[in-house]
Each structure stands twice: as structure tokens, then as C-alpha cells.
Design an enzyme around this catalytic site. Structure first.
Site, PDB file in Angstrom:
ATOM      1  N   ASP A  67      -7.597   1.326   3.016  1.00 56.12           N
ATOM      2  CA  ASP A  67      -7.155   2.342   3.976  1.00 56.12           C
ATOM      3  C   ASP A  67      -8.062   3.563   4.006  1.00 56.12           C
ATOM      4  O   ASP A  67      -7.701   4.592   4.573  1.00 56.12           O
ATOM      5  CB  ASP A  67      -5.718   2.770   3.629  1.00 56.12           C
ATOM      6  CG  ASP A  67      -5.051   3.537   4.753  1.00 56.12           C
ATOM      7  OD1 ASP A  67      -5.364   3.267   5.922  1.00 56.12           O
ATOM      8  OD2 ASP A  67      -4.210   4.410   4.472  1.00 56.12           O
ATOM      9  N   HIS A  71       0.848  -1.193   0.000  1.00 58.01           N
ATOM     10  CA  HIS A  71       0.000   0.000   0.000  1.00 58.01           C
ATOM     11  C   HIS A  71       0.885   1.246   0.000  1.00 58.01           C
ATOM     12  O   HIS A  71       1.728   1.411   0.875  1.00 58.01           O
ATOM     13  CB  HIS A  71      -0.903  -0.006   1.233  1.00 58.01           C
ATOM     14  CG  HIS A  71      -1.795   1.202   1.317  1.00 58.01           C
ATOM     15  ND1 HIS A  71      -2.861   1.383   0.470  1.00 58.01           N
ATOM     16  CD2 HIS A  71      -1.764   2.277   2.128  1.00 58.01           C
ATOM     17  CE1 HIS A  71      -3.463   2.521   0.769  1.00 58.01           C
ATOM     18  NE2 HIS A  71      -2.807   3.084   1.763  1.00 58.01           N
ATOM     19  N   ASP A 123       0.428   5.219   0.050  1.00 57.45           N
ATOM     20  CA  ASP A 123      -0.401   6.421   0.095  1.00 57.45           C
ATOM     21  C   ASP A 123       0.077   7.365  -1.005  1.00 57.45           C
ATOM     22  O   ASP A 123       1.268   7.704  -1.068  1.00 57.45           O
ATOM     23  CB  ASP A 123      -0.285   7.104   1.452  1.00 57.45           C
ATOM     24  CG  ASP A 123      -1.023   6.351   2.544  1.00 57.45           C
ATOM     25  OD1 ASP A 123      -1.927   5.564   2.205  1.00 57.45           O
ATOM     26  OD2 ASP A 123      -0.716   6.550   3.727  1.00 57.45           O
TER      27      ASP A 123
END
Length: 1119
Positions: A413, A301, A303
Site C-alpha cells: 500500500d 492490511h 494501516d
């Protein structure tokens, strides 16, 4: 006796009674289990590192100048040059121990190593490069090979395996790009959410040729898995005890001075992992129980921006994904799932050789695109249409580059999820959904049918492992079973493993650990079966089959969120969404009528959408650098979008001049104002226009009221007949004037024939509905601005804790003056000073034939810290629930606090309105850029500004402009026009001054009748059309409409008679035809064609119209 002995021998095989001694003088073999378990911690590292397994992990290490040559070039400032640009620069000698910085700078290394011939006998030779920060290794032709993560955290990866052909050659050259930031930015005090230290320097700790002792490393991984089994397998099970006995035996056998002890120790581990398991490699996954329970999928992941700017994310993508490709070469079972088309596009643009390698791995089935979105956006803030575009742009990108569409939506998320998502996910060609963030709270299910507000469902899995950054440990694998809340329905779980948030992804030790876990599970059933080599889609398909297509799963609805931080980003998002909607609307009309050869600017519109979609990753909790970038993006969208909008208007109104209050009107020609209403709603609005400039006098004839100062005036625009062009009208007897009064006793009264607002001693003390003779503010209560302490327990920019409500401080309007006193607009100006901040508020209303809300326009110079500014108004209305707009609909939230679940909803994310209604009456708060609302009992509130200091030390400091309104309405919300009022509150009328008077302008040719609860939200050209200049016989228009109140409707879509429709169809978001629609043709050019569309509550419908011709010619007369 002899017969008895024979029976015993037959029964026990080779057993002889003499094998069991008659006498026993030993102390016994009872162990203290906890002491033995504690002993395991001394096998690696720590105080005994010089004699335990750690001491033999490396066989050779060279760092002298004869073997390692380093040269470096430091890019100026915070620039990020490409590989070809960097290679042209002058590189200077460098060495270990040198420092590089400051934060966010980039430094390029040319590395040459000389490998001794004696190293050819070793299984592996590595280059260890530890800059203390992030870096990426390139081949000399510019292909990224893998990422580097320096330092000594759990995400450390500093080794680069030297290719065998280079070892044979004896010399090897490669390039490294070093970036002066850690995996989680550069927090100044070590706390990851602290603001960044902008002046950090990093020391090159190692640049060494090393030879790892591969046997020792494998023994270390064996031992680590055994330790995890001992620590995590619950109870006094045989497997747990066996693992402890074997680990203890390994410690007894291992001797750091005896290399032969290592294979002996590894042989002992086979008692747990199975005989010769290591030689099987990835084939270990083909043995044992065929029914998998845990599906391992690598993930990283990233961001899109958080504690680092967008430019750093682009580098993180290349580092992380190149690392995973390297691991796929060494671990054939490794599968990697990756979302966000934006990140793929960055790779395509900035790292073409790596993008080619990713494409190859997608074809081979090892690299899996998931999500189907442009990026993993915030789950609440984007509008309904923006969410649609997230999926449209994402799926179209994946299909255009890789020939695939994603099957699984992926938002692990997101801080919240809105109820329109299931419908949009299905309409984008997906039926599966993975998320995880909500497991931060106590959530009752792991696998379930998520049912949206319209009744559409998606098969949802929230991994019981409770993380999308699993470290692939025994504990994680076991948690996939023990924490599964739906074992009665299905027992499978997704293990999403790899370092994340800041990127990185899986590491080799994780893959090694999973092999050992699977090997142990093949031997012993105390561990669940871990599957590798399958995809996320495979996992969901298996669940779909297990659960009879979800029929035996529970259903659930969840939609939540809180949004006030970084007000400029919220405003930029809302304004950009509306601007793009209007550009597409006007560009569609201009392209259909082809005035002046106008061509629909598809590629430019798409670029603007991509920029807006990019910023929708940001809910408000990133460092300041990110918002500096985001604000530049929004400014660019506003500028370039304004150019596109003006071009479309000029195609429809040649030689027209846009009217803007921001700049004087310059023209010497006569004309009249034409305002264009891009919304689907009729309106009678007051518009402020400039009276300065050479053309100012031309507008005065149409102005009904001169503003204070005389530089601008107010016109009354009549767009009540239909959407589209409208003109100014005069003040006739059907319009009652608005007035503002200052009374000697200090009261200020703002009124029209519908509402009367009274401000006494700086607070709102009365709001009266004149026609209903109803006082809306309870006696003894007041409304207005209010400020609270804002000190979350930890997550500063993220959280608003309920205890902030215990610190109210009502603020007063002061220095109040009447600034306008009708007839069509009345206003009162006020000032509020608090601490170091100043709030200037204009409270206004307009003549009563328009919508009778009270408007509040604020100019704030904000310099507080850890304070929370709101506007609140108490109401004589009671309901257990308030209503809040979400994408393509609304949700209701409790106004009371009976349960902890109710308490958690004290702050609600909403878009353009919040409403509190009872039978027969209600009041709404409308917003043009704020997303945080609350209703506590009878008090409605809108959140205006916060002042967190982490991770942005200066969040929201400085100047802001925003507005909101209070709208009383007769009838419950479901019988009101609140959604359309909020729509109009956010939608400007576009004024133009044609230098020639247009006798006829085309009205919007697409309208909805027969269903006031259905809103035509989007008018655009098809994504599948080619606008490269080739002439086509037909044009395709896409219309998107939705039901706004949660009820059924039969909408009639009307198409102007000058538009010839050859085909109409219902489509999904991706414009795939689902069902042909029957068109009732127009009798003549003055009548309309129509299509009947039945709709369910909150349904989103996309209609495709193939148009064979559209006729309209602007006729004009010189004036």
C-alpha cells in the site's frame, strides 16, 4: 436391415432408435439466457427475503432476559483500559437498543447466556452481537477470541460460535470490548476520507442467541459461487452455461416450507462442484491438476494509523488476528500473512495470551510473518539509514521472537517506492518483493525483476488481481490469469484476500467460496487451479524456479511519489533522523573511550528509533488525531534525544554546558566555545550564539558580528581540517564580507564576493554568479513565493493534480528591511500577506569563504484552505532532466511533458536537494524539511505548504518554521558538492562551553579519503553487543557508507591510530559477516590504519570493526 440395427446398437450402447419420438407437439425449451441470469438475484435478500433462501437461514433466536444478561462499564473519556483494569470496575445492566458513544470511546460488556437444553440437537449455536461498530470478544480469563464488525457492510462479522462444552453445560460467560468507531473510523458524512464525527453514538442492534440453519447457509454459499461463475466466466462456455442451468434448477427445487428441498438443491450443485465434494473439506485442494496457478493467501492490511489513531490500531490488530486464528481452527487450509513488527510488538505488550496463540500458529506454519520491516513504511520519505533501520528492527524482532527472518519484503500500500529499496531488501536477507499500489496506474508488468539504482534486483510480483483486499471471488481468481501481463514468462499469481486497510482480514464466506472454486476447477478447466495451504515464500520460490531465477523475466525500474501535506510531520521526521544519527555518532565515541564509565545507551536509542520508524507510516493523509499523536512522539524524541546527546558530550567534555540559542548561557567560569561537527565534511560555518545570561559576556570575545538587538551574535566556526571538534576563528583577509543594501529605487541587494541577489518590487529579479559573470535569472522573469489553487479531483490530502499549475498567483515580499549587514552574515527581512495568512521571510547570505547559497527562513501563520504555497525560481539553465535526492542516491526526472508518463512526474519526491544542471554549471535547491519538488522547463520549485481539508479538516493550519536555500555551483551536478552541501544544510554544529578548557579533543576516528563521491553516513555500535553492564574485552563499531553520484569508487576507510582494530568485515544490514577486510595497520598513534573498499555506483556498504582498544584521555587546563 437387421444387420444395420445391430451395428447401431453396438455403436451407441443402449441407444434405441425408438427412444427419439417421431412427433413433437411441445413449445420447445429455448431459454432467454439473460432473463434466467437475472432471476438468480432473487434467491437471497431483496424484495423476496420473506420467502427465498434468506427466510430459512436461522432456526432459533432468543434475546429475552431469561437467556441473555448484559452488563456494561463505559471507560472514561477516550481511555483504553486493559482487560484486568476493566474487570475491576462496576458494571451496570444494559439492553438491546441502548446507545453508546461518543466516537472513539470504549465500553466493556459482561455477557452471560443460558442455552436451552433443546439446542443440543443443533449443529451450531451462535451469539450475535451487533453494536454497529467494532468490538472484540474475550474469554473470562482475558484471551481475545475474535473480532466483531457491526453494521451491514461487506466486512460485517457479528456471530460468535458458542463452544460445544458450553452448550452442554447450558450457561456461558464471556466479555466484549466495544469501541465506538467503524472499520474506517467515523467519517462525519459517510465519505470514508471525510474528517471524523467526534460525537457519534452507536446503537446495540442485537445481542441474541441464534441457531443458524447450517444446510441453508451452505446452500447459500453454493449458490453464490454459481452466480459468480455465471457472471465472471467469459464467453459462452460450457461451465458458465452449466452453472446457470444448475443455479436455475436449484431455484426451482428450493421451497422455503420444505426443509428436505435444501439437501436436494445442494445435490444439484454437485454437477458443477463434483460428487460429494463437500464431505472432502480441505482435502478438495489435494485433487485435480497439481500445477497451481492462483495461490490464495489470507491477509489483513492494517494501516498503522489513518482514519483512526494508533490506539485504535492496537485494538484492530488484536481483533483481526484473533479472528484469523479462529478461522484456522475451522479451515485447516487457511494461511495468513502478516507484516509489521510494530504490530506484533503491540500484541506482545497489550495482549500476551493472544500473542502466545500467534506464536503457536507461526510454529505450525499457518501464520506467516512477512515484510521484514518495523512496519509498512512510506516508500519515499524515510532517509536511507531510516529505511535500513526499518529492515534491521523488523528482521531482528521476528528472529528474536519467532526464530525466523522474513524472505519476502511486503509493501502493498505504499504510495511510492524509492530506487534504493532493492539493495536494502537484499541486504536485509530477502530477495522477493510484493507490492500492489502502483497498479492504480497502468503498469506494464505483473512479475518482473525490479532493478534498483545501484543495479541490485529483487523478484517482484504485483498481483494481477490488482488488490491486496480481494474478496476471494470467481472474478478475482480469473483476473489472476486474464490480467497477468507476463504469461509468456510465468502464469502464477498471488491472490491476497481479506478485508483490509482498517483490518478484519478473511471471513468464513471467502474460505467457503475458495473451496467451491477449487472443487469446480477440479472438474472443469474453465477455472484456474486455486492453491491453499502454501505461503507467500512458497509462491515466490515457485516463480524463481519457473523463471530460471528471474532470467526470463523483464526488468523494470520504478520510483515515484508526492509529499507536502502535514509539514510538521515532515520536519519532525527529518530532524529526528539527523538527531539519532548524531546521538549514535557521539555515543559511539564516548563509549569507545569510556570516559567516566560511559555506557552506550543502546536500549534508549532503540526506543527512540522505534518511535521514529512508527511515524514513518505517515505520508500526510491521516486524520488530525493521528498527527497530534505523532507530534507528541517527535517532541519526546527531541527531548529524550537531547538528553542522550548532552550525556555523550559531557563524557567527552566533562563539565561542559551546551550552547543553545533558545536559552541564555548561565556560567561564571571562563572558557571557549567548542563546536562539534558530526558530519564527514569539512566546513566553515557561521553560528548564532546567545549573548544573554551570566555567561553571555564569556562568548562576546569570540563573536565576530552582533545580531540586531544585541541578544545574540555570530561566530565563525572553523571545521575545515577534519570532522570532529572545532573552534571559533576571527575574520581575516581570506574572508570577504557579506552585505545587504536597500536602494532608494526600492531594490534590495544581498551579496558576497560570489553571489549577488536582487529583489525588485518584491520579486527576485536577478541572481548573479560574480566570478563567472553569469546572470542566472532570465530577463523578464522573476522568482519568489507563489500560490496556486489546490483542488484535487477527489483524494484531497493525497493528490496534487497537474491542473493546479494553471492557477499561478505570484506573491510579493513587502515591508522589506535590512536586518544584518555583515561582515559575516547579511540578511533582509520581508513580509507577505495572503488571505488570512502571513509569511515572514528572512533572506540571508554569509561571507563567501563559506558555501555561497542564499538562505530563506520562513515563519508562516497559515490559515488558507485548498491552496498550495511554493517557492519558484526561473533559471538560465537548460536540461531535459533534473536531479533529485532519494535514499542513498539520486534519480533524474524529465523537465518537459512529452508523454503522459512525463506529465505524471510534475511533482517529485526528493530529500535534501533538487538540482538543475547543464554542462559546466548548475543550481540546486536545498531543503531542511520539505519533500516536494518540481522542475518545469527552466523553473525550479520547492513545495512549502498545502491546505487540504480531508481527512484532516485543519491540515497544516497554524504556525510553521522552515528554511530552504538556492545554491549556484560551477560545474555540472556530477562535478559538484551539492550532496555534501545539502547534508551540511541539514546538520547543525553542536556548540559547547566547557567550564575547563579541553586541550585536546578526539577527532572523529573514522574518515573516508580517495573517494569524494563516498559518504560515511552512520557511525554506531553493533546491534549484537550487550550493554547491560558486563565488561567485554572488545567493542564492535558499525559504519555505513554509500556512493552518492552513481559511479565507481575505491574508498579508503581511515581509522585513527589510537583505535586498535582486531578484525574488520563487510556485513549485510543485519551484521552477518560477508567478507573479511584487510586492515593496513597504523605505524604509530599519530598515523592511521586503513581499509580499501571498492564500490559501485549508489552501493551501500556496511563495515564491522572489532576494536580491541581505544585510548584517549581528555586533558584540561583551568581557565
Amino acid at each position: 436391415m437387421q444387420h444395420l440395427q445391430q451395428q447401431q446398437q453396438q455403436h451407441h450402447g443402449h441407444y434405441h432408435s425408438s427412444d427419439y419420438p417421431e412427433l413433437n407437439f411441445s413449445p420447445g425449451n429455448k431459454w432467454v439466457k439473460s432473463l434466467t441470469q437475472g432471476r438468480l438475484n432473487s434467491m437471497t435478500g431483496g424484495h423476496f427475503a420473506s420467502v427465498n433462501l434468506t427466510s430459512v437461514l436461522y432456526l432459533e433466536r432468543l434475546d429475552d432476559a431469561a437467556h441473555v444478561t448484559l452488563r456494561v462499564w463505559s471507560a472514561p473519556g477516550r481511555t483504553k483500559p486493559s482487560f484486568p483494569e476493566a474487570m475491576k470496575q462496576n458494571f451496570k445492566p444494559a439492553k438491546k437498543g441502548d446507545q453508546f458513544g461518543p466516537s472513539w470511546t470504549n465500553h466493556w460488556w459482561k455477557v452471560k447466556i443460558n442455552i436451552p437444553a433443546s439446542f443440543s440437537k443443533y449443529e451450531r449455536v451462535q451469539f450475535e452481537f451487533d453494536p454497529g461498530c467494532e468490538a472484540m470478544i474475550f474469554t473470562t480469563d482475558g484471551t481475545p477470541v475474535q473480532g466483531i464488525t457491526g453494521g451491514y457492510g461487506g466486512d460485517r462479522r457479528v456471530e460468535y460460535i458458542i463452544p460445544k462444552e458450553a452448550r452442554k453445560k447450558g450457561t456461558y460467560e464471556f466479555v466484549i470490548e466495544q469501541s465506538c468507531n467503524g472499520m474506517f473510523g467515523v467519517p462525519w458524512d459517510g465519505d470514508s476520507i471525510s474528517p471524523p464525527d467526534m460525537n457519534r453514538y452507536y446503537t446495540l442492534a442485537s445481542a441474541d442467541i441464534v441457531v443458524p440453519n447450517q444446510d441453508a447457509w451452505h446452500l447459500m454459499w453454493d449458490f453464490e459461487t454459481l452466480k459468480q461463475i455465471v457472471s465472471n466466466v467469459s464467453g459462452n462456455t460450457p461451465l458458465q452455461n452449466k452453472a446457470l442451468v444448475v443455479a436455475n434448477s436449484i431455484m426451482n427445487v428450493f421451497d422455503n416450507n420444505d426443509t428436505t428441498s435444501i439437501p436436494k438443491a445442494r445435490k444439484l450443485a454437485e454437477e458443477v462442484f463434483g460428487e460429494a465434494w463437500a464431505e472432502k473439506g480441505d482435502a478438495v485442494y489435494q485433487e485435480g491438476d497439481a500445477r497451481e496457478r492462483i495461490y490464495g493467501i489470507g491477509h489483513c492490511h492494517i494501516d498503522t494509523a489513518w482514519l483512526w489513531p494508533y490506539s485504535s490500531t492496537q485494538q484492530k490488530v488484536a481483533r483481526s488476528w484473533s479472528t484469523q486464528i479462529d478461522l484456522m481452527e475451522r479451515y485447516p487450509e487457511h494461511r495468513f500473512a502478516c507484516s509489521s513488527a510494530q504490530q506484533y510488538k503491540w500484541l506482545e505488550q497489550l495482549y500476551p495470551p493472544l500473542f502466545t496463540r500467534v506464536k503457536e500458529k507461526i510454529v505450525s506454519g499457518q501464520f506467516h510473518p512477512v515484510g521484514g520491516q518495523w512496519l509498512e513504511s512510506d516508500g519515499n520519505m524515510p532517509s536511507g539509514e531510516a529505511f535500513a533501520r526499518q529492515f534491521i528492527f523488523g528482521q531482528r524482532y521476528f528472529q528474536s521472537r519467532f526464530g525466523v527472518r522474513c524472505e519476502t519484503a511486503w509493501l502493498p500500500d505504499s504510495f511510492g517506492l524509492n530506487g534504493a529499496l532493492p539493495q536494502l531488501i537484499r541486504s536485509a536477507g530477502m530477495k522477493f518483493f510484493f507490492t500492489q499500489k502502483l497498479s492504480c496506474n497502468v503498469f506494464p508488468h505483473s512479475t518482473f525483476n525490479w532493478v534498483g539504482i545501484d543495479g541490485t534486483q529483487v523478484l517482484c510480483h504485483m498481483t494481477p488481481v490488482d488488490t491486496y483486499t480481494s474478496q476471494a471471488t470467481v472474478g478475482d481468481v480469473l483476473k489472476g490469469v486474464t490480467n497477468n501481463k507476463n504469461l509468456e514468462s510465468q502464469s502464477r499469481a498471488l491472490l491476497v484476500f481479506g478485508n483490509g486497510d482498517g483490518g478484519g482480514g478473511p471471513l468464513a464466506p471467502m474460505l467457503e467460496n475458495l473451496r467451491r472454486i477449487r472443487a469446480a476447477a477440479n472438474v472443469d478447466r474453465d477455472l484456474p487451479i486455486v492453491s491453499m495451504g502454501k505461503s507467500v515464500d512458497d509462491f515466490f520460490r515457485d516463480i524463481d524456479g519457473d523463471t530460471k531465477h528471474g532470467k526470463i523475466l523483464p526488468n523494470w525500474q520504478f520510483h515515484r511519489g508526492t509529499y507536502t501535506s502535514h509539514g510538521s510531520i515532515k520536519k519532525g521526521n527529518r530532524k529526528s533522523e539527523i538527531l539519532l544519527r548524531d546521538i549514535e555518532h557521539m555515543a559511539t565515541l564516548a563509549s569507545l573511550y569510556k570516559n567516566g564509565g560511559y555506557v552506550y545507551p543502546q536500549s534508549t536509542i532503540n526506543e527512540l528509533w522505534e518511535n521514529v520508524l512508527l511515524n514513518q507510516f505517515l505520508p500526510g493523509s491521516a486524520i488530525g488525531m493521528v498527527y497530534e499523536d505523532a507530534e507528541k512522539i517527535y517532541a519526546r524524541v527531541a527531548k529524550d534525544g537531547g538528553v542522550l546527546l548532552e550525556a555523550a558530550f559531557k563524557a567527552l567534555m566533562p563539565k561542559s554546558i551546551p550552547i543553545s540559542l533558545d536559552k541564555p548561557l548561565q556560567t561564571t567560569l571562563n572558557g571557549k566555545i567548542i563546536a562539534y561537527n558530526t558530519t564527514p565534511f569539512a566546513r566553515l560555518d557561521v553560528v548564532q550564539v546567545p549573548l544573554s545570561g551570566s555567561g553571555g559576556n564569556k562568548l562576546k570575545a569570540e563573536v565576530v558580528q552582533i545580531a540586531k538587538g544585541g541578544n545574540s551574535g555570530f561566530i565563525l566556526v572553523d571545521a575545515t581540517s577534519a570532522p570532529g571538534p572545532a573552534t571559533a576563528r576571527g575574520l581575516y583577509v581570506d574572508v570577504q564580507p557579506a552585505t545587504a543594501q536597500a536602494h532608494a529605487d526600492g531594490r534590495f541587494i544581498l551579496m558576497n564576493s560570489h553571489v549577488i541577489l536582487t529583489i525588485t518590487d518584491g520579486r527576485i529579479t536577478s541572481l548573479i554568479d560574480v566570478a563567472e559573470k553569469r546572470e542566472l535569472v532570465p530577463s523578464g522573469s522573476t522568482g519568489g513565493l507563489i500560490i496556486y489553487q489546490d483542488r484535487p479531483n477527489y483524494w484531497d490530502a493525497w493528490d496534487v493534480e497537474i491542473h493546479h499549475l494553471e492557477t499561478p498567483n505570484p506573491l510579493k515580499f513587502t515591508n522589506m528591511t535590512v536586518t544584518e549587514n555583515g561582515p559575516i552574515r547579511a540578511s533582509i527581512a520581508a513580509e507577505t500577506v495572503y488571505g488570512k495568512s502571513t509569511i515572514k521571510t528572512t533572506v540571508s547570505t554569509v561571507m563567501a569563504k563559506s558555501r555561497s547559497y542564499v538562505r530563506f527562513e520562513a515563519e508562516v501563520d497559515w490559515h488558507e484552505r485548498h491552496m498550495f504555497l511554493k517557492f519558484e525560481i526561473p533559471l538560465n539553465i537548460h536540461n531535459d532532466n533534473a536531479t533529485y535526492e532519494v535514499p542513498f542516491g539520486f534519480v533524474q526526472r524529465p523537465t518537459y511533458k512529452n508523454t503522459t508518463l512525463d506529465i505524471a512526474k510534475f511533482e517529485v519526491c526528493a530529500h535534501k536537494y533538487a538540482d538543475l544542471s547543464e554542462y559546466g554549471y548548475g543550481v540546486a535547491i536545498l531543503s531542511e524539511s520539505k519533500y516536494g519538488f518540481a522542475t518545469r522547463g527552466n523553473i525550479m520549485a520547492i513545495s512549502l505548504l498545502r491546505a487540504a481539508t480531508a481527512p484532516d479538516a485543519d491540515q497544516d493550519q497554524g504556525k510553521h518554521q522552515f528554511s530552504w536555500a538556492v545554491l549556484p555551483h560551477v560545474g555540472h551536478f556530477l562535478a559538484s558538492d551539492v550532496p555534501s552541501a545539502a547534508y551540511l544544510f541539514n546538520s547543525p554544529l553542536y556548540g559547547n562551553f566547557p567550564s575547563v578548557w579541553i586541550l585536546s579533543l578526539p577527532k572523529t576516528p573514522f574518515t573516508i579519503t580517495g573517494a569524494p563521491n563516498v559518504i560515511l553516513d552512520t557511525i554506531k555500535r553493533s546491534d549484537d553487543e550487550d550493554f547491560s553492564g558486563k565488561s567485554t574485552a572488545s567493542s564492535t563499531v558499525i559504519l555505513r557508507l554509500y556512493e552518492a553520484f552513481g559511479g565507481h569508487a575505491t574508498a579508503q576507510l581511515n581509522i585513527a591510530g589510537n583505535i586498535d582494530v582486531s578484525k574488520a568485515a563487510l556485513t549485510n544490514l543485519l551484521e552477518d559477516d560477508l567478507e573479511d577486510l584487510q586492515v593496513a595497520s597504523a605505524v604509530d598513534r599519530k598515523s592511521v590504519s586503513s581499509i580499501t573498499i571498492p564500490m559501485r555506483g549508489f552501493q551501500v556498504v556496511t563495515v564491522k570493526l572489532v576494536i580491541s582498544s581505544a585510548t584517549w584521555t581528555a586533558s584540561s587546563a583551568g581557565r
